[in-house]
Motif scaffolding. Sequence first.
Motif, PDB file in Angstrom:
ATOM      1  N   GLU A  87       0.810  -1.218   0.000  1.00 15.49           N
ATOM      2  CA  GLU A  87       0.000   0.000   0.000  1.00 15.49           C
ATOM      3  C   GLU A  87       0.846   1.272   0.000  1.00 15.49           C
ATOM      4  O   GLU A  87       0.313   2.365  -0.085  1.00 15.49           O
ATOM      5  CB  GLU A  87      -0.984   0.000   1.172  1.00 15.49           C
ATOM      6  N   ALA A  88       2.161   1.136   0.071  1.00 11.51           N
ATOM      7  CA  ALA A  88       3.033   2.315   0.052  1.00 11.51           C
ATOM      8  C   ALA A  88       3.468   2.694  -1.358  1.00 11.51           C
ATOM      9  O   ALA A  88       4.280   3.581  -1.541  1.00 11.51           O
ATOM     10  CB  ALA A  88       4.277   2.074   0.922  1.00 11.51           C
ATOM     11  N   ALA A  89       2.920   2.057  -2.363  1.00 11.10           N
ATOM     12  CA  ALA A  89       3.288   2.363  -3.742  1.00 11.10           C
ATOM     13  C   ALA A  89       2.911   3.799  -4.089  1.00 11.10           C
ATOM     14  O   ALA A  89       1.937   4.343  -3.578  1.00 11.10           O
ATOM     15  CB  ALA A  89       2.603   1.380  -4.691  1.00 11.10           C
ATOM     16  N   GLU A 109       1.803   4.952 -14.224  1.00 11.34           N
ATOM     17  CA  GLU A 109       0.611   4.209 -14.646  1.00 11.34           C
ATOM     18  C   GLU A 109      -0.646   4.823 -14.050  1.00 11.34           C
ATOM     19  O   GLU A 109      -1.667   4.963 -14.739  1.00 11.34           O
ATOM     20  CB  GLU A 109       0.749   2.743 -14.239  1.00 11.34           C
ATOM     21  N   THR A 110      -0.592   5.185 -12.780  1.00  6.98           N
ATOM     22  CA  THR A 110      -1.747   5.779 -12.100  1.00  6.98           C
ATOM     23  C   THR A 110      -2.109   7.123 -12.716  1.00  6.98           C
ATOM     24  O   THR A 110      -3.280   7.414 -12.971  1.00  6.98           O
ATOM     25  CB  THR A 110      -1.455   5.938 -10.595  1.00  6.98           C
ATOM     26  N   VAL A 111      -1.110   7.955 -12.958  1.00 13.33           N
ATOM     27  CA  VAL A 111      -1.338   9.279 -13.543  1.00 13.33           C
ATOM     28  C   VAL A 111      -1.877   9.140 -14.967  1.00 13.33           C
ATOM     29  O   VAL A 111      -2.798   9.860 -15.357  1.00 13.33           O
ATOM     30  CB  VAL A 111      -0.047  10.121 -13.492  1.00 13.33           C
ATOM     31  N   GLU A 141      -8.961  17.832  -1.239  1.00 16.30           N
ATOM     32  CA  GLU A 141      -8.888  19.221  -1.698  1.00 16.30           C
ATOM     33  C   GLU A 141      -7.463  19.685  -1.434  1.00 16.30           C
ATOM     34  O   GLU A 141      -6.882  19.286  -0.430  1.00 16.30           O
ATOM     35  CB  GLU A 141      -9.874  20.095  -0.925  1.00 16.30           C
ATOM     36  N   PRO A 142      -6.848  20.411  -2.302  1.00  8.62           N
ATOM     37  CA  PRO A 142      -7.345  21.065  -3.510  1.00  8.62           C
ATOM     38  C   PRO A 142      -7.120  20.254  -4.778  1.00  8.62           C
ATOM     39  O   PRO A 142      -7.203  20.794  -5.877  1.00  8.62           O
ATOM     40  CB  PRO A 142      -6.513  22.336  -3.555  1.00  8.62           C
ATOM     41  N   PHE A 143      -6.844  18.958  -4.675  1.00  7.78           N
ATOM     42  CA  PHE A 143      -6.494  18.151  -5.844  1.00  7.78           C
ATOM     43  C   PHE A 143      -7.698  17.547  -6.564  1.00  7.78           C
ATOM     44  O   PHE A 143      -7.596  17.207  -7.741  1.00  7.78           O
ATOM     45  CB  PHE A 143      -5.530  17.035  -5.445  1.00  7.78           C
ATOM     46  N   THR A 144      -8.828  17.404  -5.873  1.00  8.82           N
ATOM     47  CA  THR A 144     -10.010  16.787  -6.471  1.00  8.82           C
ATOM     48  C   THR A 144     -10.394  17.496  -7.765  1.00  8.82           C
ATOM     49  O   THR A 144     -10.468  18.721  -7.816  1.00  8.82           O
ATOM     50  CB  THR A 144     -11.193  16.843  -5.484  1.00  8.82           C
ATOM     51  N   ILE A 149      -0.762   8.718  -4.961  1.00  9.89           N
ATOM     52  CA  ILE A 149      -1.340   9.669  -5.927  1.00  9.89           C
ATOM     53  C   ILE A 149      -2.863   9.579  -5.888  1.00  9.89           C
ATOM     54  O   ILE A 149      -3.553  10.607  -5.867  1.00  9.89           O
ATOM     55  CB  ILE A 149      -0.791   9.405  -7.348  1.00  9.89           C
ATOM     56  N   ARG A 150      -3.390   8.357  -5.862  1.00 13.63           N
ATOM     57  CA  ARG A 150      -4.852   8.198  -5.790  1.00 13.63           C
ATOM     58  C   ARG A 150      -5.416   8.851  -4.517  1.00 13.63           C
ATOM     59  O   ARG A 150      -6.459   9.506  -4.564  1.00 13.63           O
ATOM     60  CB  ARG A 150      -5.241   6.714  -5.857  1.00 13.63           C
ATOM     61  N   ARG A 151      -4.725   8.701  -3.397  1.00 14.45           N
ATOM     62  CA  ARG A 151      -5.190   9.335  -2.147  1.00 14.45           C
ATOM     63  C   ARG A 151      -5.148  10.859  -2.265  1.00 14.45           C
ATOM     64  O   ARG A 151      -6.074  11.542  -1.846  1.00 14.45           O
ATOM     65  CB  ARG A 151      -4.360   8.843  -0.959  1.00 14.45           C
ATOM     66  N   PHE A 152      -4.053  11.396  -2.801  1.00 10.73           N
ATOM     67  CA  PHE A 152      -3.963  12.851  -2.979  1.00 10.73           C
ATOM     68  C   PHE A 152      -5.094  13.377  -3.850  1.00 10.73           C
ATOM     69  O   PHE A 152      -5.678  14.415  -3.566  1.00 10.73           O
ATOM     70  CB  PHE A 152      -2.627  13.252  -3.619  1.00 10.73           C
TER      71      PHE A 152
END
Length: 145
Positions: free
Chosen positions: A58-60, A93-95, A72-75, A65-68
């Motif tokens: 879970e530290a990947a 890959e996530t981005v 807010e203010p990333f949503t 990035i998904r959590r960020f």
Amino acid sequence: MTKAVYVERKGPVLAIHTRAAPQLLARATELVETALARLPKGYRVIAGNAGVELMPLEAAKGAAIRRFMQLEPFTGRRPVFLGDDTSDENGFETVNAAGGISIRVRPQGETAARFAIADVASAIAWLAANFNDGFEPADRSDLVA
């Protein structure tokens, strides 16, 4: 006396840097893989250009990035992620999946990043030129697709 290997504890992640002694990377990787066998499930080994990391699944970077992107203010914004190591591939890959901008700095070999930039100085200059005022990026001329 110069230290050849640097061990860094990054929260739940253990990183072993061998940039000053590249001949020790294989041995460091072997030791970390031995340690992995002794740990409970839920950890993995990530090999890098000049080191190796032992981290919880879970530290990947992709998970971070998904959590960020849920905060807010990333949503609702477009993620931008730069990285220079194989441990950054999960973040690329996530981005990419989120429609963001993924950039590999000093690319060597294949990467999931959609763009590449030559070096750290160029990456800093690109970020400064495009994000100092907080607006969407205007210039992608330094990026290589």
